[in-house]
Motif scaffolding. Structure first.
Motif, PDB file in Angstrom:
ATOM      1  N   ILE A 124       0.906  -1.067   0.196  1.00  0.00           N
ATOM      2  CA  ILE A 124      -0.068  -0.080   0.063  1.00  0.00           C
ATOM      3  C   ILE A 124       0.913   1.262   0.025  1.00  0.00           C
ATOM      4  CG2 ILE A 124      -0.114   0.272   2.405  1.00  0.00           C
ATOM      5  CD1 ILE A 124      -3.527   0.966   1.512  1.00  0.00           C
ATOM      6  N   THR A 125       1.930   1.248   0.556  1.00  0.00           N
ATOM      7  CA  THR A 125       2.982   2.412   0.668  1.00  0.00           C
ATOM      8  C   THR A 125       3.361   2.757  -0.839  1.00  0.00           C
ATOM      9  OG1 THR A 125       4.918   1.025   0.857  1.00  0.00           O
ATOM     10  CG2 THR A 125       3.672   1.670   3.026  1.00  0.00           C
ATOM     11  N   VAL A 180      -3.965   3.661   7.498  1.00  0.00           N
ATOM     12  CA  VAL A 180      -3.016   2.806   7.182  1.00  0.00           C
ATOM     13  C   VAL A 180      -1.670   3.035   8.447  1.00  0.00           C
ATOM     14  CG1 VAL A 180      -1.344   2.287   5.476  1.00  0.00           C
ATOM     15  CG2 VAL A 180      -3.576   3.289   4.922  1.00  0.00           C
ATOM     16  N   ILE A 181      -1.425   1.855   9.132  1.00  0.00           N
ATOM     17  CA  ILE A 181      -0.594   2.085  10.298  1.00  0.00           C
ATOM     18  C   ILE A 181       0.454   0.959  10.194  1.00  0.00           C
ATOM     19  CG2 ILE A 181      -2.204   3.403  11.745  1.00  0.00           C
ATOM     20  CD1 ILE A 181      -2.740   0.776  13.125  1.00  0.00           C
ATOM     21  N   GLN A 182       1.447   1.274  10.856  1.00  0.00           N
ATOM     22  CA  GLN A 182       2.685   0.490  11.156  1.00  0.00           C
ATOM     23  C   GLN A 182       2.594  -0.099  12.426  1.00  0.00           C
ATOM     24  OE1 GLN A 182       6.738   1.726  10.342  1.00  0.00           O
ATOM     25  NE2 GLN A 182       7.467   0.193  11.969  1.00  0.00           N
ATOM     26  N   VAL A 183       2.532  -1.716  12.646  1.00  0.00           N
ATOM     27  CA  VAL A 183       2.692  -2.260  13.910  1.00  0.00           C
ATOM     28  C   VAL A 183       3.472  -3.118  14.152  1.00  0.00           C
ATOM     29  CG1 VAL A 183      -0.103  -1.916  14.138  1.00  0.00           C
ATOM     30  CG2 VAL A 183       1.050  -4.044  12.787  1.00  0.00           C
ATOM     31  N   VAL A 212      -0.639  -2.322   8.104  1.00  0.00           N
ATOM     32  CA  VAL A 212      -1.893  -2.585   8.223  1.00  0.00           C
ATOM     33  C   VAL A 212      -2.814  -1.735   7.790  1.00  0.00           C
ATOM     34  CG1 VAL A 212      -3.578  -3.704  10.007  1.00  0.00           C
ATOM     35  CG2 VAL A 212      -1.198  -4.303  10.078  1.00  0.00           C
ATOM     36  N   VAL A 213      -3.898  -2.186   7.054  1.00  0.00           N
ATOM     37  CA  VAL A 213      -4.998  -1.010   6.529  1.00  0.00           C
ATOM     38  C   VAL A 213      -6.139  -1.570   7.166  1.00  0.00           C
ATOM     39  CG1 VAL A 213      -6.240  -0.585   4.628  1.00  0.00           C
ATOM     40  CG2 VAL A 213      -3.919  -0.947   4.293  1.00  0.00           C
ATOM     41  N   PHE A 238      -5.917   8.227   7.167  1.00  0.00           N
ATOM     42  CA  PHE A 238      -4.771   8.476   8.182  1.00  0.00           C
ATOM     43  C   PHE A 238      -3.690   7.463   7.942  1.00  0.00           C
ATOM     44  CE2 PHE A 238      -2.713   7.464  12.268  1.00  0.00           C
ATOM     45  CZ  PHE A 238      -2.546   8.591  12.826  1.00  0.00           C
ATOM     46  N   TRP A 239      -2.538   8.084   7.970  1.00  0.00           N
ATOM     47  CA  TRP A 239      -1.503   7.332   7.683  1.00  0.00           C
ATOM     48  C   TRP A 239      -0.185   7.322   8.814  1.00  0.00           C
ATOM     49  CZ3 TRP A 239       0.586   4.565   3.535  1.00  0.00           C
ATOM     50  CH2 TRP A 239       0.075   4.462   2.326  1.00  0.00           C
ATOM     51  N   ASP A 240       0.547   6.383   9.266  1.00  0.00           N
ATOM     52  CA  ASP A 240       1.357   6.010  10.181  1.00  0.00           C
ATOM     53  C   ASP A 240       2.414   5.155   9.936  1.00  0.00           C
ATOM     54  OD1 ASP A 240       3.466   6.858  12.337  1.00  0.00           O
ATOM     55  OD2 ASP A 240       2.138   6.045  13.833  1.00  0.00           O
TER      56      ASP A 240
END
Length: 118
Positions: free
Chosen positions: A44-45, A98-101, A85-86, A75-77
């Motif tokens: 996705i990035t 859209v976040i990084q975990v 993860v989306v 929202f992105w991080d």
């Protein structure tokens, strides 16, 4: 990076470290009834982000904050795409998070189990 948890009928997304500065958020609380689903999506990035307002975007380094694309607010991080993860939402300020975990598989499982139980 973000930390995801479930508290009662809410999905809680805690933004960690300096990412609070870049995203201008420290916490997002979303009713589970408004969560459509979650997927692990490292690719996705590479998708277009849209217009950043406010936030930070340095390709290959960080994408963080609110982005507007095709009439949607996302929202992105994310720093590391391999841990992206989306989370798809309905009837919320954001249409997608859209976040990084730290553990994408465990996060997706947590979210999917929580929404199937509601």
């Amino acid at each position: 990076m973000a930390k995801v948890s479930v508290d009662g009928d809410n999905l809680i997304v805690e933004i960690e470290g300096l990412d609070k500065l870049w995203t201008l958020k420290s916490r997002l609380v979303i009713p589970l009834g408004n969560v459509r689903g979650a997927t692990s999506d490292p690719g996705i990035t590479k998708d277009p982000k849209g217009i950043r307002a406010p936030g930070a975007h340095v390709p290959g380094v960080i994408t963080a904050g609110t982005f507007h694309i095709d009439g949607e607010r996302v929202f992105w991080d994310v720093h590391d795409a391999t841990n992206a993860v989306v989370i798809e939402l309905a009837d919320e300020r954001y249409t997608r998070l859209v976040i990084q975990v730290s553990d994408p598989r465990a996060t997706v499982t947590l979210i999917e189990q929580a929404i199937s139980a509601t």
